[in-house]
Design a protein around this motif. Sequence first.
Motif, PDB file in Angstrom:
ATOM      1  N   SER A   7       0.820  -1.214   0.000  1.00 25.86           N
ATOM      2  CA  SER A   7       0.000   0.000   0.000  1.00 25.86           C
ATOM      3  C   SER A   7       0.847   1.255   0.000  1.00 25.86           C
ATOM      4  O   SER A   7       0.351   2.335  -0.287  1.00 25.86           O
ATOM      5  CB  SER A   7      -0.919   0.015   1.235  1.00 25.86           C
ATOM      6  N   GLY A   8       2.148   1.131   0.346  1.00 26.61           N
ATOM      7  CA  GLY A   8       3.015   2.290   0.385  1.00 26.61           C
ATOM      8  C   GLY A   8       2.841   3.121   1.635  1.00 26.61           C
ATOM      9  O   GLY A   8       3.482   4.145   1.795  1.00 26.61           O
ATOM     10  N   ASP A   9       1.966   2.689   2.546  1.00 21.74           N
ATOM     11  CA  ASP A   9       1.674   3.497   3.724  1.00 21.74           C
ATOM     12  C   ASP A   9       2.437   3.111   4.976  1.00 21.74           C
ATOM     13  O   ASP A   9       2.458   3.861   5.923  1.00 21.74           O
ATOM     14  CB  ASP A   9       0.176   3.436   4.048  1.00 21.74           C
ATOM     15  N   LYS A  10       3.032   1.971   5.009  1.00 28.29           N
ATOM     16  CA  LYS A  10       3.645   1.501   6.251  1.00 28.29           C
ATOM     17  C   LYS A  10       5.053   1.016   6.018  1.00 28.29           C
ATOM     18  O   LYS A  10       5.346   0.428   4.995  1.00 28.29           O
ATOM     19  CB  LYS A  10       2.839   0.350   6.866  1.00 28.29           C
ATOM     20  N   ASN A  11       5.927   1.257   6.976  1.00 29.16           N
ATOM     21  CA  ASN A  11       7.221   0.584   7.031  1.00 29.16           C
ATOM     22  C   ASN A  11       7.021  -0.616   7.925  1.00 29.16           C
ATOM     23  O   ASN A  11       6.285  -0.554   8.899  1.00 29.16           O
ATOM     24  CB  ASN A  11       8.284   1.487   7.657  1.00 29.16           C
ATOM     25  N   LYS A  12       7.693  -1.716   7.633  1.00 34.36           N
ATOM     26  CA  LYS A  12       7.561  -2.893   8.473  1.00 34.36           C
ATOM     27  C   LYS A  12       8.928  -3.313   8.961  1.00 34.36           C
ATOM     28  O   LYS A  12       9.882  -3.305   8.222  1.00 34.36           O
ATOM     29  CB  LYS A  12       6.917  -4.044   7.703  1.00 34.36           C
ATOM     30  N   LYS A  13       8.969  -3.677  10.219  1.00 36.50           N
ATOM     31  CA  LYS A  13      10.199  -4.186  10.815  1.00 36.50           C
ATOM     32  C   LYS A  13       9.784  -5.366  11.660  1.00 36.50           C
ATOM     33  O   LYS A  13       9.115  -5.192  12.670  1.00 36.50           O
ATOM     34  CB  LYS A  13      10.870  -3.115  11.668  1.00 36.50           C
ATOM     35  N   GLY A  14      10.173  -6.530  11.244  1.00 38.16           N
ATOM     36  CA  GLY A  14       9.809  -7.711  12.011  1.00 38.16           C
ATOM     37  C   GLY A  14       8.313  -7.865  12.161  1.00 38.16           C
ATOM     38  O   GLY A  14       7.831  -8.281  13.200  1.00 38.16           O
ATOM     39  N   HIS A  20       2.472   5.922   8.600  1.00 38.21           N
ATOM     40  CA  HIS A  20       3.176   6.891   7.761  1.00 38.21           C
ATOM     41  C   HIS A  20       3.105   8.313   8.323  1.00 38.21           C
ATOM     42  O   HIS A  20       3.826   9.190   7.875  1.00 38.21           O
ATOM     43  CB  HIS A  20       2.657   6.849   6.315  1.00 38.21           C
ATOM     44  N   ASN A  21       2.279   8.560   9.315  1.00 38.85           N
ATOM     45  CA  ASN A  21       2.232   9.859   9.984  1.00 38.85           C
ATOM     46  C   ASN A  21       3.216   9.947  11.150  1.00 38.85           C
ATOM     47  O   ASN A  21       3.380  11.008  11.731  1.00 38.85           O
ATOM     48  CB  ASN A  21       0.818  10.159  10.495  1.00 38.85           C
ATOM     49  N   SER A  22       3.844   8.847  11.500  1.00 38.32           N
ATOM     50  CA  SER A  22       4.799   8.833  12.602  1.00 38.32           C
ATOM     51  C   SER A  22       6.079   9.545  12.193  1.00 38.32           C
ATOM     52  O   SER A  22       6.546   9.394  11.064  1.00 38.32           O
ATOM     53  CB  SER A  22       5.131   7.385  12.984  1.00 38.32           C
ATOM     54  N   PRO A  23       6.682  10.313  13.104  1.00 39.05           N
ATOM     55  CA  PRO A  23       7.940  10.977  12.767  1.00 39.05           C
ATOM     56  C   PRO A  23       9.095  10.003  12.515  1.00 39.05           C
ATOM     57  O   PRO A  23      10.067  10.370  11.878  1.00 39.05           O
ATOM     58  CB  PRO A  23       8.240  11.854  13.979  1.00 39.05           C
ATOM     59  N   ILE A  24       8.990   8.761  12.957  1.00 38.34           N
ATOM     60  CA  ILE A  24      10.066   7.806  12.698  1.00 38.34           C
ATOM     61  C   ILE A  24       9.849   7.007  11.409  1.00 38.34           C
ATOM     62  O   ILE A  24      10.619   6.134  11.089  1.00 38.34           O
ATOM     63  CB  ILE A  24      10.328   6.854  13.892  1.00 38.34           C
ATOM     64  N   TYR A  25       8.818   7.356  10.666  1.00 37.77           N
ATOM     65  CA  TYR A  25       8.555   6.722   9.383  1.00 37.77           C
ATOM     66  C   TYR A  25       9.491   7.305   8.321  1.00 37.77           C
ATOM     67  O   TYR A  25       9.654   8.517   8.223  1.00 37.77           O
ATOM     68  CB  TYR A  25       7.097   6.961   8.981  1.00 37.77           C
ATOM     69  N   LEU A  26      10.107   6.459   7.537  1.00 41.56           N
ATOM     70  CA  LEU A  26      10.864   6.878   6.362  1.00 41.56           C
ATOM     71  C   LEU A  26      10.206   6.273   5.140  1.00 41.56           C
ATOM     72  O   LEU A  26       9.937   5.079   5.090  1.00 41.56           O
ATOM     73  CB  LEU A  26      12.317   6.402   6.438  1.00 41.56           C
ATOM     74  N   HIS A  27       9.952   7.101   4.165  1.00 41.67           N
ATOM     75  CA  HIS A  27       9.367   6.631   2.918  1.00 41.67           C
ATOM     76  C   HIS A  27      10.466   5.983   2.071  1.00 41.67           C
ATOM     77  O   HIS A  27      11.645   6.323   2.194  1.00 41.67           O
ATOM     78  CB  HIS A  27       8.736   7.805   2.165  1.00 41.67           C
ATOM     79  N   ALA A  28      10.092   5.062   1.218  1.00 36.59           N
ATOM     80  CA  ALA A  28      11.055   4.366   0.364  1.00 36.59           C
ATOM     81  C   ALA A  28      11.831   5.339  -0.529  1.00 36.59           C
ATOM     82  O   ALA A  28      12.951   5.057  -0.934  1.00 36.59           O
ATOM     83  CB  ALA A  28      10.337   3.323  -0.479  1.00 36.59           C
ATOM     84  N   SER A  29      11.254   6.495  -0.821  1.00 42.07           N
ATOM     85  CA  SER A  29      11.935   7.471  -1.691  1.00 42.07           C
ATOM     86  C   SER A  29      12.859   8.412  -0.918  1.00 42.07           C
ATOM     87  O   SER A  29      13.536   9.234  -1.525  1.00 42.07           O
ATOM     88  CB  SER A  29      10.903   8.295  -2.463  1.00 42.07           C
ATOM     89  N   ASP A  30      12.903   8.322   0.405  1.00 36.61           N
ATOM     90  CA  ASP A  30      13.794   9.178   1.197  1.00 36.61           C
ATOM     91  C   ASP A  30      15.231   8.687   1.080  1.00 36.61           C
ATOM     92  O   ASP A  30      15.495   7.496   1.217  1.00 36.61           O
ATOM     93  CB  ASP A  30      13.383   9.170   2.672  1.00 36.61           C
ATOM     94  N   ALA A  59       7.869  19.464   6.472  1.00 34.09           N
ATOM     95  CA  ALA A  59       7.118  18.714   5.460  1.00 34.09           C
ATOM     96  C   ALA A  59       7.369  17.213   5.592  1.00 34.09           C
ATOM     97  O   ALA A  59       6.480  16.408   5.303  1.00 34.09           O
ATOM     98  CB  ALA A  59       7.514  19.190   4.064  1.00 34.09           C
ATOM     99  N   LYS A  60       8.543  16.833   6.050  1.00 33.78           N
ATOM    100  CA  LYS A  60       8.886  15.424   6.244  1.00 33.78           C
ATOM    101  C   LYS A  60       8.505  14.925   7.644  1.00 33.78           C
ATOM    102  O   LYS A  60       8.740  13.764   7.969  1.00 33.78           O
ATOM    103  CB  LYS A  60      10.392  15.204   6.041  1.00 33.78           C
ATOM    104  N   ASN A  61       7.941  15.792   8.483  1.00 37.94           N
ATOM    105  CA  ASN A  61       7.526  15.445   9.849  1.00 37.94           C
ATOM    106  C   ASN A  61       8.733  15.056  10.720  1.00 37.94           C
ATOM    107  O   ASN A  61       8.670  14.108  11.495  1.00 37.94           O
ATOM    108  CB  ASN A  61       6.485  14.320   9.823  1.00 37.94           C
ATOM    109  N   LYS A  62       9.837  15.791  10.571  1.00 41.95           N
ATOM    110  CA  LYS A  62      11.070  15.425  11.259  1.00 41.95           C
ATOM    111  C   LYS A  62      11.645  16.538  12.145  1.00 41.95           C
ATOM    112  O   LYS A  62      12.755  16.404  12.645  1.00 41.95           O
ATOM    113  CB  LYS A  62      12.155  15.022  10.246  1.00 41.95           C
ATOM    114  N   THR A  63      10.934  17.621  12.366  1.00 42.56           N
ATOM    115  CA  THR A  63      11.501  18.720  13.158  1.00 42.56           C
ATOM    116  C   THR A  63      11.810  18.301  14.594  1.00 42.56           C
ATOM    117  O   THR A  63      12.730  18.842  15.201  1.00 42.56           O
ATOM    118  CB  THR A  63      10.579  19.958  13.166  1.00 42.56           C
ATOM    119  N   GLY A  64      11.089  17.342  15.120  1.00 43.02           N
ATOM    120  CA  GLY A  64      11.344  16.873  16.482  1.00 43.02           C
ATOM    121  C   GLY A  64      12.712  16.238  16.664  1.00 43.02           C
ATOM    122  O   GLY A  64      13.246  16.187  17.769  1.00 43.02           O
ATOM    123  N   PHE A  65      13.302  15.769  15.582  1.00 47.68           N
ATOM    124  CA  PHE A  65      14.646  15.195  15.663  1.00 47.68           C
ATOM    125  C   PHE A  65      15.697  16.278  15.872  1.00 47.68           C
ATOM    126  O   PHE A  65      16.688  16.047  16.538  1.00 47.68           O
ATOM    127  CB  PHE A  65      14.989  14.403  14.395  1.00 47.68           C
TER     128      PHE A  65
END
Length: 135
Positions: A7-14, A20-30, A59-65
Amino acid sequence: MTNTDASGDKNKKGGESIDHNSPIYLHASDYPKDIHMNEVLTDKNNNGWEHEMMNFLFAKNKTGFIDGTIKRPEVGSDKYLCWMRCDAMIKGWLTMDMEKEIRNSMKYAKTATEIWQDLKERFGKESAPKAYKLK
């Protein structure tokens, strides 16, 4: 390993999904050279560069980092590796758009927050005399 599902909306780990709204989400195109700034950071353009970088990170939802509000999880936490990957990506975004001398002074920073604080300290000293002169 983290990847994007069909779906392109989720990263999966294990088997765990990251919204995809989480700040720790990275899109495949990043990727580190993904940033499109008008100018690289020099000793003369910090204010404009900072404003553009903040817009990009927002815009990338990463200012908290960079402001430190998104804290590194404990080692062994389910989110630890995702956080580390995001922080590494943000460090890449920050340093790819710096002139070589500035970038070289940032290469030993451990986190994106450290880079941002170092830049604030470095360029904040220059703005104090300017502010005094204007006042």
